[in-house]
Scaffold this active site. Structure first.
Site, PDB file in Angstrom:
ATOM      1  N   ASN A   8       0.878  -1.176   0.000  1.00 19.47           N
ATOM      2  CA  ASN A   8       0.000   0.000   0.000  1.00 19.47           C
ATOM      3  C   ASN A   8       0.910   1.219   0.000  1.00 19.47           C
ATOM      4  O   ASN A   8       1.486   1.562   1.031  1.00 19.47           O
ATOM      5  CB  ASN A   8      -0.889  -0.021   1.254  1.00 19.47           C
ATOM      6  N   TRP A   9       1.035   1.818  -1.160  1.00 24.54           N
ATOM      7  CA  TRP A   9       1.967   2.950  -1.289  1.00 24.54           C
ATOM      8  C   TRP A   9       1.456   4.198  -0.573  1.00 24.54           C
ATOM      9  O   TRP A   9       2.200   5.162  -0.425  1.00 24.54           O
ATOM     10  CB  TRP A   9       2.196   3.291  -2.752  1.00 24.54           C
ATOM     11  N   LYS A  10       0.193   4.228  -0.205  1.00 25.63           N
ATOM     12  CA  LYS A  10      -0.439   5.445   0.340  1.00 25.63           C
ATOM     13  C   LYS A  10      -0.181   6.618  -0.617  1.00 25.63           C
ATOM     14  O   LYS A  10      -0.098   6.390  -1.826  1.00 25.63           O
ATOM     15  CB  LYS A  10       0.072   5.750   1.750  1.00 25.63           C
ATOM     16  N   HIS A  92      -9.483   1.162   4.761  1.00 27.45           N
ATOM     17  CA  HIS A  92      -8.209   1.358   5.468  1.00 27.45           C
ATOM     18  C   HIS A  92      -8.444   2.317   6.645  1.00 27.45           C
ATOM     19  O   HIS A  92      -9.266   3.237   6.550  1.00 27.45           O
ATOM     20  CB  HIS A  92      -7.165   1.932   4.504  1.00 27.45           C
ATOM     21  N   GLU A  94      -6.901   4.744   7.725  1.00 25.94           N
ATOM     22  CA  GLU A  94      -6.714   6.176   7.424  1.00 25.94           C
ATOM     23  C   GLU A  94      -7.960   6.743   6.743  1.00 25.94           C
ATOM     24  O   GLU A  94      -8.345   7.888   6.975  1.00 25.94           O
ATOM     25  CB  GLU A  94      -5.438   6.372   6.579  1.00 25.94           C
ATOM     26  N   GLU A 164      -5.476  -4.954  10.566  1.00 24.44           N
ATOM     27  CA  GLU A 164      -4.465  -3.924  10.776  1.00 24.44           C
ATOM     28  C   GLU A 164      -4.769  -3.172  12.068  1.00 24.44           C
ATOM     29  O   GLU A 164      -5.597  -2.238  12.069  1.00 24.44           O
ATOM     30  CB  GLU A 164      -4.481  -2.930   9.606  1.00 24.44           C
ATOM     31  N   GLY A 170       2.321   2.297  10.649  1.00 24.77           N
ATOM     32  CA  GLY A 170       3.258   3.401  10.459  1.00 24.77           C
ATOM     33  C   GLY A 170       3.931   3.858  11.737  1.00 24.77           C
ATOM     34  O   GLY A 170       4.573   4.905  11.766  1.00 24.77           O
ATOM     35  N   SER A 210       3.393  -2.122  10.382  1.00 17.83           N
ATOM     36  CA  SER A 210       4.846  -2.115  10.583  1.00 17.83           C
ATOM     37  C   SER A 210       5.502  -3.469  10.284  1.00 17.83           C
ATOM     38  O   SER A 210       6.418  -3.872  10.994  1.00 17.83           O
ATOM     39  CB  SER A 210       5.185  -1.628  11.999  1.00 17.83           C
ATOM     40  N   GLY A 231       2.770  -1.158   4.266  1.00 17.55           N
ATOM     41  CA  GLY A 231       2.812   0.265   3.950  1.00 17.55           C
ATOM     42  C   GLY A 231       4.237   0.707   3.659  1.00 17.55           C
ATOM     43  O   GLY A 231       4.766   0.504   2.570  1.00 17.55           O
ATOM     44  N   GLY A 232       4.884   1.289   4.651  1.00 13.57           N
ATOM     45  CA  GLY A 232       6.208   1.890   4.470  1.00 13.57           C
ATOM     46  C   GLY A 232       7.208   0.996   3.755  1.00 13.57           C
ATOM     47  O   GLY A 232       7.917   1.437   2.837  1.00 13.57           O
TER      48      GLY A 232
HETATM   49  C1  PEP Z   1      -0.753   0.196   5.914  1.00 10.58           C
HETATM   50  O1  PEP Z   1      -0.748   1.350   5.519  1.00 10.58           O
HETATM   51  O2  PEP Z   1      -1.685  -0.553   5.574  1.00 10.58           O
HETATM   52  C2  PEP Z   1       0.345  -0.269   6.757  1.00 10.58           C
HETATM   53  C3  PEP Z   1       0.254  -1.460   7.280  1.00 10.58           C
HETATM   54  O3  PEP Z   1       1.390   0.602   6.943  1.00 10.58           O
HETATM   55  P1  PEP Z   1       2.816   0.267   7.648  1.00 10.58           P
HETATM   56  O4  PEP Z   1       3.296  -1.038   7.060  1.00 10.58           O
HETATM   57  O5  PEP Z   1       3.686   1.418   7.244  1.00 10.58           O
HETATM   58  O6  PEP Z   1       2.579   0.169   9.100  1.00 10.58           O
END
Ligand code: PEP
Length: 249
Positions: A8-10, A92, A94, A164, A170, A210, A231-232
């Site tokens: 997930n590039w956001k 998600h 966010e 999640e 994040g 994470s 994500g990251g």
């Molecule tokens: C996400 O945005 O779905 C996510 C899990 O982010 P991260 O891996 O950065 O915690």
């Protein structure tokens, strides 16, 4: 096969950086585990051109609950289909926290995705306050149930589910493998109760929060964790590929 790793590039990326990242993923191939990247809307055409014919699928990070009409700024499922998307992330945290996606709207988005044969990646998870208040299972159940109540067993059965925990997204704080496994097992139990044992057994349930190359193997080693929503670490080709490799092994 239940395994899957999705990036997930956001709201990250740019044409040059994307070309380098997508090129590296394409070159590495599928690594023995299905994988996909969910990129910002403007880069779907780029993902399509650079990933078409490779082992890596692509998708979007959201979609409108509406099929067509006067909805300024929205993007429909049919539009995502025009760009070859296989997946759409829905719900998600966010989107839920910052953009007003209620349980009901998330359920409507699942329906909108399924109406055009996109596979929803349905995100569920509790905040830190909810975990500390002992209501993790109740929150996750409520989020899943909204989809079940609107679309029935068929809707839930057609989703990839991503657990999640909001406090792990994040933040660098990962749920322990045991904490994540407990919620994954709970989710699979709810699927069994509502959709039947076969659906529960074949549904892919991803962990997100994470995930890094360093913790991926232990998380993915849990019985009910079928891969990750990343994500990251999905913005760094080597890290994402290492996580995909961990899911494959
Ligand atoms: C996400 O945005 O779905 C996510 C899990 O982010 P991260 O891996 O950065 O915690």
């Amino acid at each position: 096969m239940r395994k899957l790793v999705v990036g997930n590039w956001k709201m990250h990326g740019g044409l040059d950086a994307n070309a380098a990242l997508l090129g590296a993923l394409r070159e590495a191939g599928g690594q023995g585990c299905p994988s996909a990247v969910c990129v910002p809307f403007p880069y779907l055409q780029q993902a399509k051109s650079l990933l078409e014919g490779s082992a890596i699928a692509w998708g979007a990070q959201d979609l409108s609950e509406h099929a067509v009409g006067a909805y300024t700024g929205e993007v429909s499922g049919a539009m995502l289909n025009d760009f070859g998307c296989r997946y759409a992330i829905v719900g998600h945290s966010e989107r839920r926290a910052l953009f007003g996606d209620t349980d009901e709207r998330v359920a409507a988005k699942v329906d909108a995705a399924l109406a055009v044969k996109l596979q929803p990646i349905l995100c569920v998870g509790e905040t830190l306050d909810e975990r500390e208040g002992g209501v993790t299972e109740a929150v996750v159940e409520r989020q899943l149930k909204a989809v079940f109540e609107r679309g029935g067993a068929a809707a839930l059965a057609a989703c990839v589910i991503a657990y999640e925990p909001v406090w792990a997204i994040g933040t660098g704080k990962t749920a322990t493998p045991a904490q994540a496994q407990a919620v994954h097992a709970f989710i699979r139990g709810r699927l069994a109760a509502w959709c039947g044992a076969d659906v529960a057994a074949r549904t892919t349930i991803l962990y997100g929060g994470s995930v890094k190359p360093q913790n991926a193997a232990e998380l993915f080693g849990q019985a009910d964790i079928d891969g990750g929503l990343i994500g990251g670490a999905s913005l760094v080709a080597g890290d994402f590929l290492a996580i995909v490799a961990a899911a494959a092994s």
